[in-house]
Design an enzyme around this catalytic site. Structure first.
Site, PDB file in Angstrom:
ATOM      1  N   GLU A  93      11.588  -4.768 -13.451  1.00  0.00           N
ATOM      2  CA  GLU A  93      10.815  -5.831 -13.549  1.00  0.00           C
ATOM      3  C   GLU A  93       9.681  -5.476 -14.761  1.00  0.00           C
ATOM      4  O   GLU A  93       9.025  -4.369 -14.485  1.00  0.00           O
ATOM      5  CB  GLU A  93      10.080  -6.540 -12.312  1.00  0.00           C
ATOM      6  CG  GLU A  93      11.107  -7.205 -11.583  1.00  0.00           C
ATOM      7  CD  GLU A  93      10.773  -8.319 -10.580  1.00  0.00           C
ATOM      8  OE1 GLU A  93      11.255  -9.206 -10.691  1.00  0.00           O
ATOM      9  OE2 GLU A  93      10.016  -7.767  -9.857  1.00  0.00           O
ATOM     10  N   CYS A 106       2.797  -5.029 -18.147  1.00  0.00           N
ATOM     11  CA  CYS A 106       2.595  -4.239 -17.112  1.00  0.00           C
ATOM     12  C   CYS A 106       4.355  -3.765 -16.998  1.00  0.00           C
ATOM     13  O   CYS A 106       4.952  -4.344 -16.770  1.00  0.00           O
ATOM     14  CB  CYS A 106       2.355  -5.276 -15.911  1.00  0.00           C
ATOM     15  SG  CYS A 106       2.503  -4.187 -14.331  1.00  0.00           S
ATOM     16  N   CYS A 113      10.458   2.562  -5.355  1.00  0.00           N
ATOM     17  CA  CYS A 113       9.373   3.639  -5.139  1.00  0.00           C
ATOM     18  C   CYS A 113       9.552   4.316  -3.951  1.00  0.00           C
ATOM     19  O   CYS A 113       9.836   3.451  -3.211  1.00  0.00           O
ATOM     20  CB  CYS A 113       8.067   2.518  -5.475  1.00  0.00           C
ATOM     21  SG  CYS A 113       6.643   3.638  -5.290  1.00  0.00           S
ATOM     22  N   CYS A 117       3.664   2.580   0.382  1.00  0.00           N
ATOM     23  CA  CYS A 117       2.443   1.716   0.553  1.00  0.00           C
ATOM     24  C   CYS A 117       2.720   0.324   1.446  1.00  0.00           C
ATOM     25  O   CYS A 117       3.679  -0.500   0.925  1.00  0.00           O
ATOM     26  CB  CYS A 117       1.560   1.289  -0.745  1.00  0.00           C
ATOM     27  SG  CYS A 117       1.059   2.686  -1.620  1.00  0.00           S
ATOM     28  N   CYS A 120       2.997  -3.144  -0.209  1.00  0.00           N
ATOM     29  CA  CYS A 120       3.523  -3.434  -1.773  1.00  0.00           C
ATOM     30  C   CYS A 120       4.949  -3.877  -1.472  1.00  0.00           C
ATOM     31  O   CYS A 120       5.619  -3.088  -0.933  1.00  0.00           O
ATOM     32  CB  CYS A 120       3.234  -2.249  -2.422  1.00  0.00           C
ATOM     33  SG  CYS A 120       4.040  -2.199  -4.113  1.00  0.00           S
ATOM     34  N   GLY A 160       7.071   1.519  -9.218  1.00  0.00           N
ATOM     35  CA  GLY A 160       7.161   2.882  -8.921  1.00  0.00           C
ATOM     36  C   GLY A 160       6.065   3.556  -9.511  1.00  0.00           C
ATOM     37  O   GLY A 160       5.014   2.903  -9.525  1.00  0.00           O
ATOM     38  N   GLU A 161       5.892   4.799  -9.167  1.00  0.00           N
ATOM     39  CA  GLU A 161       4.742   5.645  -9.272  1.00  0.00           C
ATOM     40  C   GLU A 161       4.715   6.537 -10.364  1.00  0.00           C
ATOM     41  O   GLU A 161       5.609   7.611 -10.546  1.00  0.00           O
ATOM     42  CB  GLU A 161       4.442   6.609  -7.927  1.00  0.00           C
ATOM     43  CG  GLU A 161       3.428   7.735  -8.154  1.00  0.00           C
ATOM     44  CD  GLU A 161       2.065   7.114  -8.473  1.00  0.00           C
ATOM     45  OE1 GLU A 161       1.557   6.432  -7.831  1.00  0.00           O
ATOM     46  OE2 GLU A 161       1.731   8.080  -9.461  1.00  0.00           O
ATOM     47  N   SER A 192      -1.882   3.548 -13.603  1.00  0.00           N
ATOM     48  CA  SER A 192      -2.282   3.399 -12.509  1.00  0.00           C
ATOM     49  C   SER A 192      -1.447   4.270 -11.337  1.00  0.00           C
ATOM     50  O   SER A 192      -0.190   4.306 -11.332  1.00  0.00           O
ATOM     51  CB  SER A 192      -2.122   1.820 -11.666  1.00  0.00           C
ATOM     52  OG  SER A 192      -2.433   1.604 -10.539  1.00  0.00           O
ATOM     53  N   SER A 215      -5.568   3.946  -7.261  1.00  0.00           N
ATOM     54  CA  SER A 215      -5.242   2.829  -6.003  1.00  0.00           C
ATOM     55  C   SER A 215      -6.107   3.454  -4.727  1.00  0.00           C
ATOM     56  O   SER A 215      -5.458   4.192  -4.139  1.00  0.00           O
ATOM     57  CB  SER A 215      -3.815   2.569  -5.610  1.00  0.00           C
ATOM     58  OG  SER A 215      -3.201   1.968  -6.959  1.00  0.00           O
ATOM     59  N   LEU A 216      -7.232   3.173  -4.429  1.00  0.00           N
ATOM     60  CA  LEU A 216      -7.956   3.573  -3.278  1.00  0.00           C
ATOM     61  C   LEU A 216      -7.701   2.756  -2.193  1.00  0.00           C
ATOM     62  O   LEU A 216      -7.021   3.529  -0.929  1.00  0.00           O
ATOM     63  CB  LEU A 216      -9.431   3.714  -3.507  1.00  0.00           C
ATOM     64  CG  LEU A 216     -10.379   4.555  -2.840  1.00  0.00           C
ATOM     65  CD1 LEU A 216      -9.749   6.119  -2.608  1.00  0.00           C
ATOM     66  CD2 LEU A 216     -11.716   4.488  -3.190  1.00  0.00           C
ATOM     67  N   HIS A 217      -8.277   1.549  -2.095  1.00  0.00           N
ATOM     68  CA  HIS A 217      -7.811   0.661  -1.028  1.00  0.00           C
ATOM     69  C   HIS A 217      -8.507   0.993   0.435  1.00  0.00           C
ATOM     70  O   HIS A 217      -8.516   0.133   1.264  1.00  0.00           O
ATOM     71  CB  HIS A 217      -6.313   0.519  -0.886  1.00  0.00           C
ATOM     72  CG  HIS A 217      -5.553  -0.012  -2.129  1.00  0.00           C
ATOM     73  ND1 HIS A 217      -6.180  -0.976  -3.151  1.00  0.00           N
ATOM     74  CD2 HIS A 217      -4.477   0.547  -2.613  1.00  0.00           C
ATOM     75  CE1 HIS A 217      -5.102  -1.115  -4.082  1.00  0.00           C
ATOM     76  NE2 HIS A 217      -4.068  -0.388  -3.720  1.00  0.00           N
ATOM     77  N   ASN A 292      -2.375  -9.888  -2.921  1.00  0.00           N
ATOM     78  CA  ASN A 292      -1.449 -10.725  -2.994  1.00  0.00           C
ATOM     79  C   ASN A 292      -0.294 -10.649  -1.855  1.00  0.00           C
ATOM     80  O   ASN A 292       0.176  -9.525  -1.710  1.00  0.00           O
ATOM     81  CB  ASN A 292      -0.579 -10.447  -4.351  1.00  0.00           C
ATOM     82  CG  ASN A 292      -1.404 -10.643  -5.385  1.00  0.00           C
ATOM     83  OD1 ASN A 292      -2.141 -11.545  -5.662  1.00  0.00           O
ATOM     84  ND2 ASN A 292      -1.659  -9.478  -6.258  1.00  0.00           N
ATOM     85  N   CYS A 333       0.208  -8.318  -8.720  1.00  0.00           N
ATOM     86  CA  CYS A 333       0.163  -6.861  -8.384  1.00  0.00           C
ATOM     87  C   CYS A 333       1.006  -6.775  -7.160  1.00  0.00           C
ATOM     88  O   CYS A 333       0.689  -7.321  -6.168  1.00  0.00           O
ATOM     89  CB  CYS A 333      -1.399  -6.237  -8.159  1.00  0.00           C
ATOM     90  SG  CYS A 333      -2.228  -6.149  -9.645  1.00  0.00           S
TER      91      CYS A 333
HETATM   92  N1  SAH Z   1       2.374   3.221  -7.973  1.00  0.00           N
HETATM   93  C1  SAH Z   1       1.070   2.893  -8.924  1.00  0.00           C
HETATM   94  C2  SAH Z   1       1.333   1.707  -9.560  1.00  0.00           C
HETATM   95  C3  SAH Z   1       1.880   0.380  -8.949  1.00  0.00           C
HETATM   96  S1  SAH Z   1       1.009  -0.725  -8.204  1.00  0.00           S
HETATM   97  C4  SAH Z   1      -0.054   2.676  -7.742  1.00  0.00           C
HETATM   98  O1  SAH Z   1      -0.045   2.874  -6.564  1.00  0.00           O
HETATM   99  O2  SAH Z   1      -1.182   2.621  -8.243  1.00  0.00           O
HETATM  100  C5  SAH Z   1      -0.148  -1.485  -9.135  1.00  0.00           C
HETATM  101  C6  SAH Z   1      -1.558  -1.726  -8.147  1.00  0.00           C
HETATM  102  O3  SAH Z   1      -1.047  -3.026  -7.292  1.00  0.00           O
HETATM  103  C7  SAH Z   1      -1.738  -0.584  -7.241  1.00  0.00           C
HETATM  104  O4  SAH Z   1      -3.187  -0.560  -7.358  1.00  0.00           O
HETATM  105  C8  SAH Z   1      -1.489  -1.038  -5.983  1.00  0.00           C
HETATM  106  O5  SAH Z   1      -1.967  -0.527  -4.962  1.00  0.00           O
HETATM  107  C9  SAH Z   1      -1.503  -2.611  -6.141  1.00  0.00           C
HETATM  108  N2  SAH Z   1      -0.925  -3.527  -5.084  1.00  0.00           N
HETATM  109  C10 SAH Z   1       0.361  -3.162  -4.444  1.00  0.00           C
HETATM  110  N3  SAH Z   1       0.558  -4.163  -3.665  1.00  0.00           N
HETATM  111  C11 SAH Z   1      -0.265  -4.957  -3.780  1.00  0.00           C
HETATM  112  C12 SAH Z   1      -0.548  -6.330  -3.233  1.00  0.00           C
HETATM  113  N4  SAH Z   1       0.247  -6.958  -2.417  1.00  0.00           N
HETATM  114  N5  SAH Z   1      -1.570  -7.156  -3.578  1.00  0.00           N
HETATM  115  C13 SAH Z   1      -2.228  -6.514  -4.672  1.00  0.00           C
HETATM  116  N6  SAH Z   1      -2.175  -5.508  -5.062  1.00  0.00           N
HETATM  117  C14 SAH Z   1      -1.250  -4.554  -4.612  1.00  0.00           C
END
Ligand code: SAH
Length: 341
Positions: A93, A106, A113, A117, A120, A160-161, A192, A215-217, A292, A333
């Site tokens: 996608e 994007c 992947c 996470c 995701c 993907g990463e 990212s 992506s810290l979170h 999201n 995202c």
């Molecule tokens: N694998 C990479 C890039 C893909 S995700 C990464 O982890 O950074 C792109 C961004 O969307 C990342 O910051 C990821 O953590 C975030 N993301 C994943 N699921 C999400 C969600 N449900 N809502 C908001 N952001 C999300």
């Protein structure tokens, strides 16, 4: 003999291959321009190259292509989401977005992947394979051709990463930025990562000049490991040290992504912990994302996005809230999926 995927070759690799089959060096320039500037789909369209040489190219190489299986256009903000079929039947996608400063795309870098996470959608159906450089590149070329829009910036934030497909992603960066091809400045590209610390160090050494988003979170190992399994392999201390090294080596400030999840990481204490973690780094940017919600539905949007931002900014950190685009077509995202048919 198996043919070579010519769109996956860097300029230098193409030059070497052509020399090997008895061609002159300048041929690489002609062929590269046809492929990446004029974007022809077949060798017979390369009209300034003799029929004999074109036949030779046809024998040695093939020009990869993607097919659009589905195109969804957001009625809110004109975002377009493409579902592409790859040559082996797998899917990827891609999302094309309009901002006031231009069009951004994007891209996906893997089929599925393996990072797991919890919040995701891209990881829910597991991992199949890495995308080839040509398959990453063609998401841009095909989306531009189909939409008639020209892409100004690229974010490697789809399925993907990217750092788990390191060599192909770096090859893609070399091809897209080559002056004889698409000639896109790497300053217009963001990558990212969920935090593969060793690969962040490797990328820093290359001094490519692209923007790194991490992506810290969550600001503590306990909380981060509970939503991002990758944290068990690369704990926060190791990750932050790699980020510090990236900034010191490249001079590029890091952008940290922080998706706010109701009841998980949206409280005042978490904000304070985040400040304590990032303040010592010096220059950085925090991108707050209202999470999201995905079909699996485990995590809900936080109501405290603005107040969280206020606490961070109040401490002198630079924080903004990311605009959500394409919400009505599941293009935001974390909402992209491997097999979204
Ligand atoms: N694998 C990479 C890039 C893909 S995700 C990464 O982890 O950074 C792109 C961004 O969307 C990342 O910051 C990821 O953590 C975030 N993301 C994943 N699921 C999400 C969600 N449900 N809502 C908001 N952001 C999300």
């Amino acid at each position: 003999m198996e043919k070579t995927d010519i769109l996956s070759l860097s300029y230098e690799e193409l030059e070497r291959k052509l020399l090997q089959i008895g061609e002159k060096k300048f041929r690489a320039l002609q062929v590269f321009q046809w492929l990446h500037d004029k974007k022809v789909p077949s060798f017979d369209k390369m009209t300034n190259i003799s029929a004999q040489t074109r036949a030779l190219l046809e024998e040695e190489f093939y020009i990869n292509s993607l097919k659009i299986q589905k195109r969804l256009v957001s009625s809110i903000d004109n975002t377009v989401k493409y579902l592409y079929v790859l040559p082996d039947g797998n899917k990827a996608e891609t999302v094309l977005m309009e901002y006031h400063h231009g069009n951004s795309i994007c891209l996906s870098t893997q089929v599925g992947c393996k990072m797991g996470c919890k919040f995701c959608a891209s990881t829910k159906a597991g991992f199949v394979r890495n995308l080839e450089p040509s398959e990453i590149l063609l998401q841009i070329y095909e989306s531009e051709r189909d939409s008639g829009r020209s892409v100004d910036s690229v974010v490697l934030m789809g399925i993907g990463e990217p750092l788990d497909n390191f060599d192909n992603v770096v090859k893609f960066l070399h091809i897209i930025s080559h002056k004889s091809g698409r000639n896109m400045s790497l300053r217009h590209i963001s990558l990212s990562t969920c935090g593969l610390a060793d690969k962040i160090r490797k990328l820093a050494e290359m001094k490519l000049g692209l923007t790194l988003s991490v992506s810290l979170h969550a600001p503590t190992d306990e909380k981060r490991s509970s939503i991002m399994p990758v944290n068990k392999k690369y704990p926060i201390k190791e990750l932050i040290s790699a980020c510090d090294n990236y900034f010191k080596t490249t001079g590029r400030r890091i952008s940290f992504e922080f998706a706010l999840i109701k009841g998980v990481n949206d409280d005042t204490e978490t904000a304070r912990e985040l400040i304590a973690l990032l303040k010592p780094l010096g220059v950085c940017h925090i991108n707050l994302i209202p999470i999201n919600e995905i079909r699996e539905g485990d995590y809900k949007k936080s109501e405290f996005v603005e107040s969280f931002k206020k606490i961070l900014c109040g401490s002198g950190l630079n924080a903004t809230v990311r605009r959500t685009l394409g919400a009505d077509i599941e293009a935001a995202c974390g909402q992209l999926r491997r097999d979204n048919t």
